[in-house]
Design a protein around this motif. Sequence first.
Motif, mmCIF file in Angstrom:
data_model
loop_
_atom_site.group_PDB
_atom_site.id
_atom_site.type_symbol
_atom_site.label_atom_id
_atom_site.label_comp_id
_atom_site.label_asym_id
_atom_site.label_seq_id
_atom_site.Cartn_x
_atom_site.Cartn_y
_atom_site.Cartn_z
ATOM 1 N N GLN A 187 0.844 -1.190 0.000
ATOM 2 C CA GLN A 187 0.000 0.000 0.000
ATOM 3 C C GLN A 187 0.882 1.243 0.000
ATOM 4 N N ILE A 188 0.305 2.323 -0.482
ATOM 5 C CA ILE A 188 1.043 3.584 -0.583
ATOM 6 C C ILE A 188 1.620 3.986 0.766
ATOM 7 N N ARG A 189 0.841 3.865 1.810
ATOM 8 C CA ARG A 189 1.327 4.306 3.119
ATOM 9 C C ARG A 189 2.512 3.468 3.602
ATOM 10 N N GLN A 190 2.564 2.173 3.213
ATOM 11 C CA GLN A 190 3.698 1.326 3.589
ATOM 12 C C GLN A 190 4.973 1.794 2.878
ATOM 13 N N GLY A 249 -3.025 -2.661 -3.484
ATOM 14 C CA GLY A 249 -1.824 -1.845 -3.417
ATOM 15 C C GLY A 249 -1.125 -1.871 -4.758
ATOM 16 N N ALA A 255 5.513 4.732 1.511
ATOM 17 C CA ALA A 255 5.827 6.091 1.960
ATOM 18 C C ALA A 255 6.554 6.069 3.301
ATOM 19 N N ALA A 256 6.087 5.234 4.221
ATOM 20 C CA ALA A 256 6.708 5.159 5.544
ATOM 21 C C ALA A 256 8.125 4.590 5.463
ATOM 22 N N GLN A 257 8.311 3.549 4.680
ATOM 23 C CA GLN A 257 9.624 2.916 4.558
ATOM 24 C C GLN A 257 10.657 3.828 3.900
ATOM 25 N N ASP A 259 2.899 10.871 1.195
ATOM 26 C CA ASP A 259 1.867 9.980 0.636
ATOM 27 C C ASP A 259 1.254 10.507 -0.658
ATOM 28 N N ARG A 260 0.816 11.738 -0.622
ATOM 29 C CA ARG A 260 0.110 12.299 -1.791
ATOM 30 C C ARG A 260 1.026 12.394 -3.014
ATOM 31 N N GLU A 315 1.512 8.917 -4.385
ATOM 32 C CA GLU A 315 0.312 8.503 -5.116
ATOM 33 C C GLU A 315 0.372 8.974 -6.571
ATOM 34 N N ASN A 344 10.221 7.265 3.422
ATOM 35 C CA ASN A 344 10.087 8.666 3.838
ATOM 36 C C ASN A 344 9.707 9.580 2.660
#
Length: 146
Positions: A28-31, A65, A33-35, A40-41, A44, A37
């Motif tokens: 998923q995008i949030r995964q 995802g 993005a978190a890994q 998110d937007r 995307e 840095n």
Amino acid sequence: MELSCKSEYAILALLELATHYQNGEPLQIRQIAAQQNIPDRYLEQLLATMRRGGLVKSQRGSKGGYYLAREPWKITIFEVLTCIEGLDVRTSEEKPQQPTSADRAVLKEVWQEARQVANSILQKYTLAEVCEKRDSRKRLDVMYYI
């Protein structure tokens, strides 16, 4: 020649997808993005561009995802840059012709040669090879801190 922030984020996202390629499940995008840095937007938008460019595929649903459209050893860094930057990295946008002096002609030739060498290197490296280089560097870093 410099790597734009946009291209850097795209490559980092693809490296994250390449790292998880073997398990076959989309990230998923949030995964991602978190890994890596990455906002998110922004990620995307980059993933949508890469989906249109045939580098990634998306899956809808609760377990949805993004995942790589091809094997990581078949996607070159050159392809990523070409997709993200929206132009063929091999050619620059030609400026209106100015009177060509010998100095300008030679400078243009040198610049074209430099770009050809850079592009050949970018075409040589795949996501899988960059992942291997990253993993080697991580192992070296761990060794120095023991």
